[in-house]
Design a protein around this motif. Structure first.
Motif, mmCIF file in Angstrom:
data_model
loop_
_atom_site.group_PDB
_atom_site.id
_atom_site.type_symbol
_atom_site.label_atom_id
_atom_site.label_comp_id
_atom_site.label_asym_id
_atom_site.label_seq_id
_atom_site.Cartn_x
_atom_site.Cartn_y
_atom_site.Cartn_z
ATOM 1 N N ARG A 239 -36.600 26.302 13.780
ATOM 2 C CA ARG A 239 -36.477 24.945 14.303
ATOM 3 C C ARG A 239 -37.454 23.994 13.610
ATOM 4 N N ALA A 240 -37.147 22.703 13.737
ATOM 5 C CA ALA A 240 -38.011 21.680 13.157
ATOM 6 C C ALA A 240 -39.399 21.736 13.792
ATOM 7 N N ALA A 241 -40.408 21.565 12.970
ATOM 8 C CA ALA A 241 -41.797 21.521 13.418
ATOM 9 C C ALA A 241 -42.589 20.810 12.321
ATOM 10 N N GLY A 242 -43.907 20.730 12.483
ATOM 11 C CA GLY A 242 -44.729 20.087 11.470
ATOM 12 C C GLY A 242 -44.566 20.758 10.115
ATOM 13 N N LYS A 243 -44.253 19.971 9.090
ATOM 14 C CA LYS A 243 -43.928 20.565 7.794
ATOM 15 C C LYS A 243 -45.101 21.297 7.164
ATOM 16 N N LEU A 244 -46.276 20.733 7.209
ATOM 17 C CA LEU A 244 -47.413 21.398 6.577
ATOM 18 C C LEU A 244 -47.700 22.738 7.239
ATOM 19 N N LYS A 245 -47.595 22.783 8.570
ATOM 20 C CA LYS A 245 -47.818 24.057 9.282
ATOM 21 C C LYS A 245 -46.731 25.066 8.917
ATOM 22 N N LEU A 246 -45.474 24.633 8.855
ATOM 23 C CA LEU A 246 -44.395 25.552 8.508
ATOM 24 C C LEU A 246 -44.526 26.058 7.078
ATOM 25 N N ILE A 247 -44.924 25.197 6.151
ATOM 26 C CA ILE A 247 -45.117 25.646 4.770
ATOM 27 C C ILE A 247 -46.186 26.731 4.708
ATOM 28 N N TRP A 248 -47.263 26.542 5.454
ATOM 29 C CA TRP A 248 -48.313 27.568 5.499
ATOM 30 C C TRP A 248 -47.765 28.866 6.087
ATOM 31 N N ASP A 249 -46.891 28.740 7.097
ATOM 32 C CA ASP A 249 -46.389 29.921 7.792
ATOM 33 C C ASP A 249 -45.261 30.626 7.053
ATOM 34 N N ILE A 250 -44.753 30.033 5.969
ATOM 35 C CA ILE A 250 -43.726 30.721 5.175
ATOM 36 C C ILE A 250 -44.210 32.093 4.729
ATOM 37 N N ARG A 251 -45.509 32.233 4.520
ATOM 38 C CA ARG A 251 -46.053 33.519 4.070
ATOM 39 C C ARG A 251 -45.747 34.636 5.060
ATOM 40 N N LEU A 252 -45.586 34.289 6.344
ATOM 41 C CA LEU A 252 -45.300 35.296 7.364
ATOM 42 C C LEU A 252 -43.946 35.961 7.129
ATOM 43 N N LEU A 253 -43.021 35.228 6.489
ATOM 44 C CA LEU A 253 -41.677 35.762 6.272
ATOM 45 C C LEU A 253 -41.690 36.967 5.340
ATOM 46 N N TYR A 254 -42.626 37.005 4.392
ATOM 47 C CA TYR A 254 -42.624 38.097 3.416
ATOM 48 C C TYR A 254 -42.919 39.444 4.057
ATOM 49 N N GLY A 255 -43.671 39.451 5.146
ATOM 50 C CA GLY A 255 -43.959 40.703 5.838
ATOM 51 C C GLY A 255 -43.191 40.870 7.129
ATOM 52 N N GLY A 256 -42.244 39.965 7.408
ATOM 53 C CA GLY A 256 -41.487 40.054 8.649
ATOM 54 C C GLY A 256 -42.345 39.843 9.879
ATOM 55 N N ARG A 257 -43.386 39.003 9.768
ATOM 56 C CA ARG A 257 -44.349 38.827 10.864
ATOM 57 C C ARG A 257 -44.114 37.539 11.649
ATOM 58 N N HIS A 258 -42.889 37.058 11.646
ATOM 59 C CA HIS A 258 -42.586 35.759 12.246
ATOM 60 C C HIS A 258 -41.833 35.864 13.574
ATOM 61 N N ARG A 259 -41.619 37.071 14.091
ATOM 62 C CA ARG A 259 -40.790 37.246 15.293
ATOM 63 C C ARG A 259 -41.249 36.364 16.445
ATOM 64 N N ASN A 260 -42.549 36.253 16.642
ATOM 65 C CA ASN A 260 -43.077 35.526 17.793
ATOM 66 C C ASN A 260 -43.549 34.110 17.451
ATOM 67 N N HIS A 261 -43.160 33.623 16.288
ATOM 68 C CA HIS A 261 -43.543 32.269 15.903
ATOM 69 C C HIS A 261 -42.871 31.267 16.839
ATOM 70 N N PRO A 262 -43.584 30.250 17.304
ATOM 71 C CA PRO A 262 -42.996 29.309 18.273
ATOM 72 C C PRO A 262 -41.789 28.539 17.764
ATOM 73 N N ALA A 263 -41.622 28.415 16.445
ATOM 74 C CA ALA A 263 -40.478 27.678 15.903
ATOM 75 C C ALA A 263 -39.282 28.582 15.623
ATOM 76 N N ILE A 264 -39.415 29.882 15.873
ATOM 77 C CA ILE A 264 -38.378 30.853 15.544
ATOM 78 C C ILE A 264 -37.653 31.332 16.802
ATOM 79 N N THR A 265 -36.315 31.357 16.728
ATOM 80 C CA THR A 265 -35.485 31.998 17.748
ATOM 81 C C THR A 265 -34.610 33.025 17.054
ATOM 82 N N ILE A 266 -34.537 34.249 17.604
ATOM 83 C CA ILE A 266 -33.706 35.304 17.016
ATOM 84 C C ILE A 266 -32.665 35.749 18.045
ATOM 85 N N LEU A 267 -31.402 35.676 17.654
ATOM 86 C CA LEU A 267 -30.290 36.080 18.498
ATOM 87 C C LEU A 267 -29.519 37.200 17.803
ATOM 88 N N ARG A 268 -28.578 37.827 18.531
ATOM 89 C CA ARG A 268 -27.727 38.851 17.924
ATOM 90 C C ARG A 268 -26.291 38.617 18.369
#
Length: 312
Positions: A239-268
């Protein structure tokens, strides 16, 4: 076993093509005779794979990146629908994006990869089908095997594929810097997401990934819990959030460490419909299909359980 190889001669800056005499010898070592087909333009891999499968080839090896693998898989799935012919997909990964192969744990060493394919038992895995609006405004559809997405990923794909450094620098570096650059320019878009028969979810989003596999974008583990044979997609909404914070948090995607990020929702789910909300021109997000961006939403994604035979 009749073996065909679909080679993208420009994949990875032409590395496979430059080393083809050695690779050809290794193919003969593991499979004996094989038939080689080379692509010359976008869409050729799909057509060549369909022809090989319809001609009775039992194994078709996609030699190239994610785009080549996806097109070959699309051709094999079409061949089964049209003629009932089943051919297994093998992967000889080389390209700017090899995320599907990464999720399978394939080695970058050609001899080991071919040995693994030769000794592997065929297994059934899921595939996806996406219907979308192409760049000419027409309704289009195709299969995908790894991840189809929309938003930032579509813009990034187009930037990566147009970058003159493609094939000359590491895929991870190219995708990372292009993602950051496109994100700085990106305008968040409003979409409506419906999963199966659930209530629609409206979101101002940066990205929606409909994942069969785990990795995309040159090594980002966007869907860490996705499985190729569970009959469901993992749907990741950024979801949309502060761009500078999200750019910093992109690094979390490489290790799959974003499950509990406040801007992320995961459905199945098994079917996903994504539509623009309000102004279609402003919110008609670009789609990404296994590393290529051929159009935009509205789009419908459907899982095809066990549709593809994989030998890797």
């Amino acid at each position: 076993m009749k073996v065909g190889v679909v080679l993208n001669p420009i994949a990875g800056g032409g590395r496979l093509k430059r080393h083809w005499p050695e690779i050809s010898a290794l193919l003969k070592k593991h499979f004996g005779d094989f038939e080689l087909r080379e692509t010359q333009a976008e869409g050729d891999a799909e057509r060549l794979a369909l022809d090989l499968a319809a001609s009775g080839f039992e194994l078709v090896i996609a030699a190239g990146g994610d785009g080549t693998a996806s097109e070959v898989a699309d051709g094999l799935l079409q061949a089964f629908q049209e003629s009932g012919r089943t051919a297994a997909l093998g992967l000889l990964p080389c390209g700017t994006g090899i995320d599907f192969a990464r999720g399978l744990g394939l080695s970058g060493e050609v001899d080991l990869t071919l040995k693994r394919i030769a000794g592997a038992k065929p297994r059934k895995v899921d595939a996806g089908r996406i219907c979308y609006i192409d760049d000419h405004g027409a309704l289009a559809s195709r299969h995908f095997i790894n991840i189809a997405s929309l938003g930032l990923s579509g813009a990034t794909d187009r930037a990566v594929n147009a970058d003159k450094r493609k094939g000359k620098v590491s895929a991870r570096a190219l995708f990372y810097w292009r993602t950051v650059w496109e994100f700085m320019r990106y305008r968040f878009q409003d979409v409506r997401i419906t999963v199966d028969d659930g209530d629609p979810v409206e979101a101002r989003m940066a990205l929606v990934a409909v994942a069969n596999g785990k990795f995309f974008g040159g090594g980002m583990m966007i869907a860490p819990d996705a499985e190729l044979d569970d009959g469901q997609f993992d749907i990741v909404i950024l979801r949309a959030a502060g761009k500078l914070k999200l750019i910093w948090d992109i690094r979390l995607l490489y290790g799959g460490r974003h499950r509990n990020h406040p801007a992320i929702t995961i459905l199945r789910g098994k079917k996903v419909v994504v539509e623009p909300v309000g102004d279609v021109d402003k919110n008609g997000a670009l789609v990404d299909i296994d590393g290529e961006s051929p159009g935009r939403i509205p789009a419908t994604f459907e899982i095809l359980p066990g549709a593809l035979t994989l030998r890797c």
